[in-house]
Design an enzyme around this catalytic site. Structure first.
Site, PDB file in Angstrom:
ATOM      1  CG  HIS A 239      34.023 127.477 -55.662  1.00  0.00           C
ATOM      2  ND1 HIS A 239      33.353 126.058 -55.510  1.00  0.00           N
ATOM      3  CD2 HIS A 239      32.988 128.206 -56.039  1.00  0.00           C
ATOM      4  CE1 HIS A 239      31.919 126.366 -55.603  1.00  0.00           C
ATOM      5  NE2 HIS A 239      31.972 127.623 -55.927  1.00  0.00           N
TER       6      HIS A 239
HETATM    7  O1  RIB Z   1      33.950 128.307 -60.079  1.00  0.00           O
HETATM    8  C1  RIB Z   1      34.643 129.141 -59.195  1.00  0.00           C
HETATM    9  C2  RIB Z   1      35.722 129.793 -59.575  1.00  0.00           C
HETATM   10  O2  RIB Z   1      35.343 131.057 -60.216  1.00  0.00           O
HETATM   11  C3  RIB Z   1      36.659 130.293 -58.198  1.00  0.00           C
HETATM   12  O3  RIB Z   1      37.901 130.377 -58.454  1.00  0.00           O
HETATM   13  C4  RIB Z   1      35.858 131.755 -58.236  1.00  0.00           C
HETATM   14  O4  RIB Z   1      37.044 132.746 -57.596  1.00  0.00           O
HETATM   15  C5  RIB Z   1      35.630 132.201 -59.786  1.00  0.00           C
HETATM   16  O5  RIB Z   1      36.767 132.562 -60.271  1.00  0.00           O
END
Ligand code: RIB
Ligand code: CA
Length: 315
Positions: A239
């Site tokens: 992500h």
């Molecule tokens: O939902 C995804 C996020 O949550 C990303 O930043 C991952 O590293 C977690 O922190």
């Protein structure tokens, strides 16, 4: 023109991959990496941040900021996905922990140092960004661009049915940042979850005779194991890397100006991002939201960034 950026991170495997890409992207000058509690607790995320930079050892180290334990520790972390240490249980050794300034002080100093010209890429809970704006409200107007990975528009959450992890961990800070007078873009799960890497990613990592290759080979296999065993998926999301590409290659994203807020009190909906999309919208639009993405283009950008890091870290 080289773009000045600060990454606010809670490494976390996907944060670590995004840091790897950013540190060796010639289009970016990484002024600072500021740690925030999220995927793992503050003490661990501070160790992890230093470990990532030590393993990659870029020619010029960015300033490092230290996370503080949040006043209200959320009832969630990501150790079930990223390992007990947050980095795939690699348990990297860390030189004696340098005395680090608090992340919000590093953010404050760097934003004051070049008003309007620094992009802040928030890849964890918004605790540090909100604290920085609380410390000096004028700073919100001095951020060149704030890009945040977080929230959902209409898709499901990932930490509860309604909420995405970064927002859920600190909904009060997220609401404060959404309401601040800053030019900001949100990259929600609806978009970042479309980008999935299969096992062939492991075959495309830089070779063992590169620092980036060795580092990524230590952390990424764990993510594949937990995504399969815990999430039931044959492949992984990165992500935070998607959000980084929204900074380097914005042409790959479709943005819409939207009015957003954060649920800060719901029993079932705590941390949900709520958008006013009524025909007779009442809420004032306050941020841009990525609503669609060129998935293959983003995957190519991430693979290029990882390859670039390998080429820059040959032994
Ligand atoms: O939902 C995804 C996020 O949550 C990303 O930043 C991952 O590293 C977690 O922190
Ligand atoms: Ca993160």
């Amino acid at each position: 023109m080289v773009r000045k950026v600060i990454l606010d991170v809670d490494p976390g495997i996907d944060d670590a991959v995004a840091i790897t890409m950013a540190l060796f992207d010639p289009r970016l000058e990484v002024l600072a990496l500021t740690a925030v509690s999220g995927n793992v607790a503050a003490s661990q995320v501070n160790r992890n941040l230093q470990a990532v930079v030590e393993q990659l050892d870029p020619p010029r180290w960015p300033r490092l900021g230290a996370a503080a334990e949040p006043e209200r520790r959320p009832d969630a972390d990501a150790r079930h996905i990223y390992g007990a240490d947050g980095l795939g249980n690699a348990n990297f050794p860390v030189a004696e922990l340098h005395h680090l300034h608090a992340s919000e002080k590093v953010l404050t100093d760097e934003l004051r140092g070049d008003p309007g010209n620094v992009t802040v890429l928030a890849l964890g809970p918004l605790t540090n960004v909100a604290a920085t704006f609380r410390r000096d409200p004028a700073l919100a107007g001095q951020v060149g661009h704030l890009v945040m990975m977080g929230g959902t528009i209409s898709g499901p959450g990932n930490v509860t049915p309604a909420a995405e992890f970064n927002i859920y961990c600190d909904p009060l800070s997220a609401r404060a940042v959404f309401r601040a007078p800053v030019t900001s873009t949100l990259v929600p799960l609806d978009v970042s979850s479309q980008v999935i890497f299969g096992y062939d990613l492991l075959d495309e990592l830089p070779p063992e005779n590169t620092r980036a290759g060795r580092f990524l080979r230590r952390i990424l296999p764990h993510a594949f194991r937990t995504h399969r065993q815990v999430l039931g998926t044959e492949g992984i999301h990165l992500h935070d890397c998607v959000a980084l590409v929204a900074v380097t290659n914005p042409e790959l994203f479709q943005l819409e100006r939207m009015a957003a807020d954060v649920e800060t009190a719901g029993e079932l909906t705590l941390g949900a991002t709520v958008f006013d999309r009524r025909p007779n919208r009442v809420w004032r639009p306050n941020l841009y939201v990525a609503v669609d993405v060129d998935v293959e283009g983003v995957k190519d950008s991430i693979l290029r960034g990882i390859k670039q890091a390998g080429e820059a870290t040959r032994d």
